[in-house]
Design an enzyme around this catalytic site. Structure first.
Site, PDB file in Angstrom:
ATOM      1  N   ALA A  39       1.014  -1.145  -0.050  1.00  0.00           N
ATOM      2  CA  ALA A  39      -0.503   0.396   0.290  1.00  0.00           C
ATOM      3  C   ALA A  39       1.066   1.533  -0.024  1.00  0.00           C
ATOM      4  O   ALA A  39       1.722   1.442  -0.006  1.00  0.00           O
ATOM      5  CB  ALA A  39      -1.005  -0.013   1.267  1.00  0.00           C
ATOM      6  N   HIS A  40       0.192   1.720   0.134  1.00  0.00           N
ATOM      7  CA  HIS A  40       1.081   4.346  -0.223  1.00  0.00           C
ATOM      8  C   HIS A  40       1.723   4.207   1.110  1.00  0.00           C
ATOM      9  O   HIS A  40       1.633   3.643   1.950  1.00  0.00           O
ATOM     10  CB  HIS A  40       0.579   5.005  -0.782  1.00  0.00           C
ATOM     11  N   ASN A  41       2.629   4.148   0.547  1.00  0.00           N
ATOM     12  CA  ASN A  41       3.546   5.006   1.634  1.00  0.00           C
ATOM     13  C   ASN A  41       4.641   4.344   2.182  1.00  0.00           C
ATOM     14  O   ASN A  41       5.250   4.132   3.641  1.00  0.00           O
ATOM     15  CB  ASN A  41       3.275   6.342   2.479  1.00  0.00           C
ATOM     16  N   SER A  93       1.322   3.315   5.102  1.00  0.00           N
ATOM     17  CA  SER A  93       2.289   3.237   5.871  1.00  0.00           C
ATOM     18  C   SER A  93       3.398   2.385   7.444  1.00  0.00           C
ATOM     19  O   SER A  93       3.875   3.234   7.968  1.00  0.00           O
ATOM     20  CB  SER A  93       1.611   4.558   6.797  1.00  0.00           C
TER      21      SER A  93
END
Length: 346
Positions: free
Chosen positions: A236-238, A256
């Protein structure tokens, strides 16, 4: 290709016992090997297969009396097997140059000795490094940078602004740089949060088939040097994944989260958002990670716990019906004792 056993031994820094001049034409498992092929043995479970194998030679950590043909003594037969397999692996098929059937934007930069198949697309201001191969159906978005000697297999999508390093392999169907899953609630509606970041994949990473690696909301999703992912992995993102980590099929890492160096995530592991996984952690298959894990831990289960404790709890699950019956029996006996005491008191 034909190589003498002595040549193979030199390639893997091994010592030949027996005829080093026999010709080896391939590599195979103990069960499937035939005359002219080499195999390897490192697990006692395959003793019977070793006794009857038709392989012309084997890789072993110490000479075995179970096999009477030539042997190559190496410290790590599995590692040496990988080195020998490279010798007999067929060369990667490469289109000679840039196909007229590919769509290449005029502002892109194409390096030397590239191989770009028909139906590949390279967007504006993209950079393709020397010796890189793009198979049919690859989409390279605007401003993407791909390093040298990288292989992008069929139907991979690399969305705008992403960076791919040197000697990277991305297998078919993977999407790099799709939007991160970011929404904010407004009453009963979900409002999309624009994902303005990017994805960076460092050198010598190998990404399996049908991975989804989301771009960051801000900053970057970062896959560091030497990471290996299996098929069907979601990042997923980051998310940051540290060097030389291994992620097995169907694992999912929420936004994250940070995964340390040399971490191993088993199949179907799920990691919650904003979790930190320390260096050299091992997480067993189908585990659910809801909180951070210190470096060096070996954990399993949902929620995760020390692996040995998880094994103990798993062994008890099948005995729960027995424990329930014993508890009911004890409750019945206790009730009888209490009734007897009450009678005595009267």
């Amino acid at each position: 290709m034909k190589l003498t056993l002595r040549q193979i031994a030199e390639h893997v820094s091994g010592e030949v016992t027996g005829d080093g001049d026999i010709l080896i034409t391939g590599i195979n498992s103990l069960d499937e090997a035939s005359s002219g092929e080499i195999s390897f043995y490192m697990d006692p479970r395959y003793r019977e297969a070793l006794k009857v194998t038709k392989a012309s030679a084997i890789l072993v950590s110490q000479r075995s009396e179970l096999y009477h043909g030539p042997q190559v003594i190496v410290p790590n037969p599995a590692l040496s097997y990988a080195g020998v397999a490279v010798l007999f692996s067929p060369a990667l098929p490469r289109y000679p140059g840039v196909s007229p059937g590919a769509v290449i934007h005029d502002s892109s930069t194409i390096g030397e000795n590239v191989s770009i198949y028909p139906l590949a697309y390279v967007g504006a201001e993209a950079v393709i490094g020397d010796g890189t191969t793009l198979f049919p159906g690859v989409y390279v978005g605007d401003r993407v940078r791909i390093g040298r000697d990288t292989v992008i297999h069929s139907n991979v999508t690399i969305m705008p602004g992403c960076t791919i390093g040197n000697e990277v392999i991305i297998h078919a169907g993977t999407v790099v740089g799709s939007d991160g899953f970011g929404f904010v609630r407004e009453g009963e509606k979900r409002v999309k949060i624009p994902q303005l970041g990017t994805v960076q994949i460092d050198d010598r990473v190998e990404i399996g088939a049908n991975n989804a690696i989301d771009r960051a909301a801000l900053g970057k999703t970062w896959i560091q040097r030497g990471v290996k992912t299996d098929n069907l992995v979601q990042i997923a993102h980051n998310v940051v994944i540290g060097e030389d980590s291994v992620i097995v099929a169907q694992a999912g890492i929420s936004g994250s989260s940070r995964v340390g160096r040399q971490v191993i995530l088993g199949g179907q592991v799920g990691i919650s958002d904003h979790v930190e996984i320390g260096d050299r952690v091992m997480i067993g298959s189908q585990s659910g990670v809801a909180k951070s894990i210190p470096a060096g831990e070996v954990v399993s289960g949902t929620p995760t716990m020390p692996h040995r404790l998880w094994l103990r709890t798993r062994s008890l699950i099948t005995r729960l019906p027995e424990f329930q019956d014993r508890l009911k029996s004890l409750e019945k006996r206790l009730a009888e004792l209490e009734r007897g005491l009450n009678r005595d008191e009267r």
